[in-house]
Design an enzyme around this catalytic site. Structure first.
Site, PDB file in Angstrom:
ATOM      1  N   LYS A  54       0.847  -1.213   0.000  1.00  0.00           N
ATOM      2  CA  LYS A  54       0.000   0.000   0.000  1.00  0.00           C
ATOM      3  C   LYS A  54       0.875   1.252   0.000  1.00  0.00           C
ATOM      4  CE  LYS A  54      -3.952  -2.202   2.182  1.00  0.00           C
ATOM      5  NZ  LYS A  54      -4.602  -2.623   3.425  1.00  0.00           N
ATOM      6  N   GLN A  98      -4.486  -1.476   9.661  1.00  0.00           N
ATOM      7  CA  GLN A  98      -4.446  -2.802   9.038  1.00  0.00           C
ATOM      8  C   GLN A  98      -4.988  -3.847  10.003  1.00  0.00           C
ATOM      9  OE1 GLN A  98      -3.311  -3.385   5.753  1.00  0.00           O
ATOM     10  NE2 GLN A  98      -4.147  -5.413   6.115  1.00  0.00           N
ATOM     11  N   ASP A 121     -11.255   3.161   4.338  1.00  0.00           N
ATOM     12  CA  ASP A 121     -11.678   1.756   4.225  1.00  0.00           C
ATOM     13  C   ASP A 121     -13.208   1.658   4.201  1.00  0.00           C
ATOM     14  OD1 ASP A 121      -9.817  -0.163   3.829  1.00  0.00           O
ATOM     15  OD2 ASP A 121      -9.343  -0.489   5.936  1.00  0.00           O
TER      16      ASP A 121
END
Ligand code: NDP
Length: 300
Positions: A54, A98, A121
């Protein structure tokens, strides 16, 4: 029939190009560099790989990447202090933590701590609610990427029968909302669904997000249907040598490809779209934070 293969890798590259050119515009015309902060707790090897990849792609499209690595035994208070700092930092437009995190931390509480305007997200209750209410939201990256692939392949989705197998907050539910927003007739199937093959057989669009290797079989698929395989499962592959493994989806690719009109492969289908949409969401969040027009085609 042999299905057309939906090349998510190539499509994701075009999304990243769009993101990169918009980043250039934001820098040149507005003096703004979009920034994405990723928080990693502990040393889970798979998470480390995701976070590295990422960060690399964030930098490649010209954005600022802020990586925060915390020890596995970090307290909730310390993690929340970091999130609060990132929430308040004007150089940070997107924040993601994460997952999974170590057991002593509560994923829901972490998501709730992130400012919904920076929740790239799309996991917060605020963003899920906005999506359900048809309001501008930050949308979970995997369903957003899947919808982009479907629109690219089919154009209008209006009136099509869509079956989403899986009802997670991360994939199944937002996917169903997006399809409903595009005027599909949507069925959400799950582990208690009766006669799943029969339900799937009615679908013009099948989205499989189950987490069970090759569960959806070709015999379940209506001829000509479009199949989006979200699943990523690592299985043993003794044919490749001792101890070897390979990735498969939730759909049995070979039998489904013989019947479907189009299908995403695993790997190379939905997977690459997920990171591309994370970058797209960061641009969207950045434009909204600064009251700027959002680029076309990077959100819905
Ligand atoms: P979850 O485990 O959170 O949800 C799985 C869903 O599948 C549940 O709703 C469950 O039903 C349903 N299910 C399980 N078994 C069956 C069954 N036998 N029949 C019908 N439904 C069933 O998984 P996620 O949604 O997080 O992920 C799904 C898959 O997508 C996984 O393979 C994951 O690795 C992959 N994934 C891929 C991403 C990508 O970038 N491509 C990103 C995110 C996920 P119930 O609710 O009744 O238990």
């Amino acid at each position: 029939m042999t299905a057309q293969i939906i090349d998510g890798k190539a499509f994701a590259a075009t999304v990243r190009e769009k993101v990169a050119s918009h980043v250039t515009r934001l820098k040149e015309e507005n003096g703004i560099t979009p920034g994405l902060a990723v928080v990693l707790v502990g040393e889970d090897p798979a998470s480390q790989v995701y976070v590295r990849s990422k960060g690399k792609m964030t930098v490649e499209v010209g954005m600022s990447s802020f990586e925060h690595k915390l020890d596995a035994d970090v307290s909730e208070a310390e993690l929340f202090a970091l999130i609060d700092k990132l929430n308040a930092d004007p150089a940070v437009h997107g924040i993601l933590c994460q997952f999974p995190v170590p057991d002593h931390l509560d994923e829901r509480a972490i998501v709730a701590r992130i400012d919904p305007a920076k929740d790239v997200d799309g996991l917060s209750v605020t963003n899920a609610g906005r999506l359900a209410a048809g309001q501008a939201a930050l949308i979970s990256c995997t369903p957003l990427g899947s919808l982009m692939l479907l629109r690219d392949r089919l154009g209008s989705l209006s009136g099509l029968n869509a079956v989403v197998v899986g009802r997670s907050n991360l994939v199944g539910k937002p996917m169903a909302q997006l399809l409903l927003g595009d005027s599909c007739t949507v069925t959400i199937a799950h582990s208690r669904t009766k006669d799943l093959p029969d339900v799937v057989r009615r679908a013009d669009i099948v989205v499989a997000a189950v987490g069970r290797p090759e569960m959806v079989r070709g015999e379940w698929i209506k001829e000509g249907a479009t199949v989006i395989d979200v699943g990523i499962n690592r299985i043993d592959a003794p044919e490749r040598g001792e101890g070897k493994t390979r990735l498969v989806g939730d759909v049995h690719f070979q039998s489904a490809a013989a019947v479907a009109g189009a299908i995403t492969p695993v790997p190379g289908g939905v997977g690459p779209m997920t990171i591309a949409c994370l970058l797209a969401n960061t641009i969207t969040a950045c434009c909204r934070a600064n009251g700027l027009e959002e680029p076309e085609g990077l959100t819905v």
